[in-house]
Design a protein around this motif. Structure first.
Motif, PDB file in Angstrom:
ATOM      1  N   THR A   1      21.943   0.285  -9.300  1.00  0.00           N
ATOM      2  CA  THR A   1      22.137   1.355  -8.333  1.00  0.00           C
ATOM      3  C   THR A   1      23.368   2.199  -8.681  1.00  0.00           C
ATOM      4  O   THR A   1      24.407   1.677  -9.088  1.00  0.00           O
ATOM      5  N   THR A   2      23.203   3.493  -8.526  1.00  0.00           N
ATOM      6  CA  THR A   2      24.349   4.416  -8.595  1.00  0.00           C
ATOM      7  C   THR A   2      24.558   5.067  -7.245  1.00  0.00           C
ATOM      8  O   THR A   2      25.390   5.959  -7.092  1.00  0.00           O
ATOM      9  N   GLY A   3      23.779   4.611  -6.275  1.00  0.00           N
ATOM     10  CA  GLY A   3      23.855   5.089  -4.907  1.00  0.00           C
ATOM     11  C   GLY A   3      22.923   4.242  -4.070  1.00  0.00           C
ATOM     12  O   GLY A   3      22.172   3.397  -4.592  1.00  0.00           O
ATOM     13  N   SER A   4      22.929   4.404  -2.777  1.00  0.00           N
ATOM     14  CA  SER A   4      22.009   3.658  -1.913  1.00  0.00           C
ATOM     15  C   SER A   4      20.571   4.019  -2.258  1.00  0.00           C
ATOM     16  O   SER A   4      20.275   5.151  -2.660  1.00  0.00           O
ATOM     17  N   ILE A   5      19.662   3.036  -2.136  1.00  0.00           N
ATOM     18  CA  ILE A   5      18.267   3.247  -2.550  1.00  0.00           C
ATOM     19  C   ILE A   5      17.300   2.875  -1.439  1.00  0.00           C
ATOM     20  O   ILE A   5      17.605   2.051  -0.569  1.00  0.00           O
ATOM     21  N   THR A   6      16.137   3.509  -1.482  1.00  0.00           N
ATOM     22  CA  THR A   6      14.991   3.117  -0.665  1.00  0.00           C
ATOM     23  C   THR A   6      13.831   2.836  -1.613  1.00  0.00           C
ATOM     24  O   THR A   6      13.418   3.714  -2.376  1.00  0.00           O
ATOM     25  N   LEU A   7      13.337   1.610  -1.571  1.00  0.00           N
ATOM     26  CA  LEU A   7      12.183   1.258  -2.393  1.00  0.00           C
ATOM     27  C   LEU A   7      10.933   1.781  -1.691  1.00  0.00           C
ATOM     28  O   LEU A   7      10.469   1.213  -0.698  1.00  0.00           O
ATOM     29  N   ALA A   8      10.410   2.885  -2.196  1.00  0.00           N
ATOM     30  CA  ALA A   8       9.228   3.500  -1.592  1.00  0.00           C
ATOM     31  C   ALA A   8       8.001   2.642  -1.841  1.00  0.00           C
ATOM     32  O   ALA A   8       8.018   1.689  -2.637  1.00  0.00           O
ATOM     33  N   ASN A   9       6.907   2.970  -1.154  1.00  0.00           N
ATOM     34  CA  ASN A   9       5.658   2.263  -1.425  1.00  0.00           C
ATOM     35  C   ASN A   9       5.280   2.497  -2.886  1.00  0.00           C
ATOM     36  O   ASN A   9       5.170   3.645  -3.324  1.00  0.00           O
ATOM     37  N   PRO A  10       5.087   1.429  -3.656  1.00  0.00           N
ATOM     38  CA  PRO A  10       4.875   1.593  -5.098  1.00  0.00           C
ATOM     39  C   PRO A  10       3.487   2.134  -5.422  1.00  0.00           C
ATOM     40  O   PRO A  10       2.595   2.178  -4.566  1.00  0.00           O
ATOM     41  N   THR A  11       3.313   2.540  -6.658  1.00  0.00           N
ATOM     42  CA  THR A  11       2.001   2.981  -7.130  1.00  0.00           C
ATOM     43  C   THR A  11       1.419   1.928  -8.070  1.00  0.00           C
ATOM     44  O   THR A  11       2.150   1.189  -8.733  1.00  0.00           O
ATOM     45  N   ASN A  12       0.096   1.867  -8.089  1.00  0.00           N
ATOM     46  CA  ASN A  12      -0.659   1.008  -9.024  1.00  0.00           C
ATOM     47  C   ASN A  12      -0.335  -0.475  -8.891  1.00  0.00           C
ATOM     48  O   ASN A  12      -0.445  -1.221  -9.865  1.00  0.00           O
ATOM     49  N   LEU A  13       0.036  -0.910  -7.679  1.00  0.00           N
ATOM     50  CA  LEU A  13       0.218  -2.341  -7.437  1.00  0.00           C
ATOM     51  C   LEU A  13      -1.132  -2.907  -7.017  1.00  0.00           C
ATOM     52  O   LEU A  13      -1.659  -2.586  -5.958  1.00  0.00           O
ATOM     53  N   LYS A  14      -1.706  -3.745  -7.904  1.00  0.00           N
ATOM     54  CA  LYS A  14      -3.065  -4.243  -7.692  1.00  0.00           C
ATOM     55  C   LYS A  14      -3.107  -5.342  -6.622  1.00  0.00           C
ATOM     56  O   LYS A  14      -2.125  -6.052  -6.415  1.00  0.00           O
ATOM     57  N   SER A  15      -4.261  -5.492  -5.988  1.00  0.00           N
ATOM     58  CA  SER A  15      -4.437  -6.544  -4.999  1.00  0.00           C
ATOM     59  C   SER A  15      -4.185  -7.917  -5.624  1.00  0.00           C
ATOM     60  O   SER A  15      -4.751  -8.253  -6.663  1.00  0.00           O
ATOM     61  N   GLY A  16      -3.305  -8.690  -4.989  1.00  0.00           N
ATOM     62  CA  GLY A  16      -2.977 -10.017  -5.496  1.00  0.00           C
ATOM     63  C   GLY A  16      -1.856 -10.044  -6.508  1.00  0.00           C
ATOM     64  O   GLY A  16      -1.382 -11.120  -6.876  1.00  0.00           O
TER      65      GLY A  16
END
Length: 211
Positions: A138-153
């Motif tokens: 981190t170089t600043g505060s972060i928000t982990l957004a909803n990720p992309t391409n995360l497969k079921s399971g």
């Protein structure tokens, strides 16, 4: 042996008579003809089928009634070294789920290796088509957004190195296990870790905290 007849012998009849008169020649021809394979027998008259097969360079597959993948592998015919390069999935193809190919141990471990996302701040959207496990600083505060391409399971790990007194927040799909948000380190040089899994559409179960 009788004295040779003068040549030429002009007709087939003369040739036949000449051979008939010379029994030794006839016996040699009979013996030679007896060793020849009969076309009508379709090779069933071979004296030694196994030797003939070897002489033709044919292996064990020549006597298989049915050839399938199990038989081939059991007989040692198909090996990793003989597979075409394009038949084995790369780590990138595995992560992105873009190919119906064979998997190798090396590609599985390569896919599981930690991908360094480098310095981050603000909104961070992880693309799981690029890896299975990640780290960032981190170089600043972060928000982990909803990720992309995360497969079921799909499960994952995320190491967060703190570059200062920064905070960590998450998007709407992130559901903390136990209902209580983790306690993170937030001083320069410390580390945090998050592990999670896409357990349903719109739900990422996760847990984490200080390292």
């Amino acid at each position: 042996m009788s004295a040779p007849r003068p040549l030429p012998l002009d007709t087939l009849g003369e040739i036949a008579n000449a051979i008939e008169d010379d029994r030794e020649v006839l016996d040699v021809l009979d013996a030679a003809i007896g060793t020849k394979v009969s076309k009508a027998s379709n090779l069933s008259d071979l004296d030694n089928v196994a030797t003939a097969r070897t002489n033709l360079g044919l292996g064990a597959l020549a006597v298989k009634g049915v050839v399938d993948a199990t038989t081939l592998i059991a007989d040692g015919i198909v090996t990793y070294a003989k597979l075409a390069a394009g038949a084995v999935a790369t780590a990138a193809e595995l992560c992105a789920n873009t190919a119906s190919k064979l998997l190798s141990v090396s590609s599985l471990w390569s896919a599981a290796s930690v991908v360094d996302l480098g310095n981050v701040s603000g909104t961070v959207t992880i693309d799981f088509a690029t890896g299975l496990n990640f780290k960032m600083t981190t170089t600043g505060s972060i928000t982990l957004a909803n990720p992309t391409n995360l497969k079921s399971g799909q499960a994952f790990g995320l190491k967060i190195a703190m570059g200062g007194a920064h905070t960590i927040a998450v998007g709407s799909e992130w559901r903390v296990i136990g209902g209580t948000a983790p306690t993170y380190n937030n001083t320069n040089g410390t580390n945090n870790y998050i592990s999670g899994q896409r357990c349903d559409a719109g739900i990422i179960a996760y847990a984490g905290g200080k390292l």
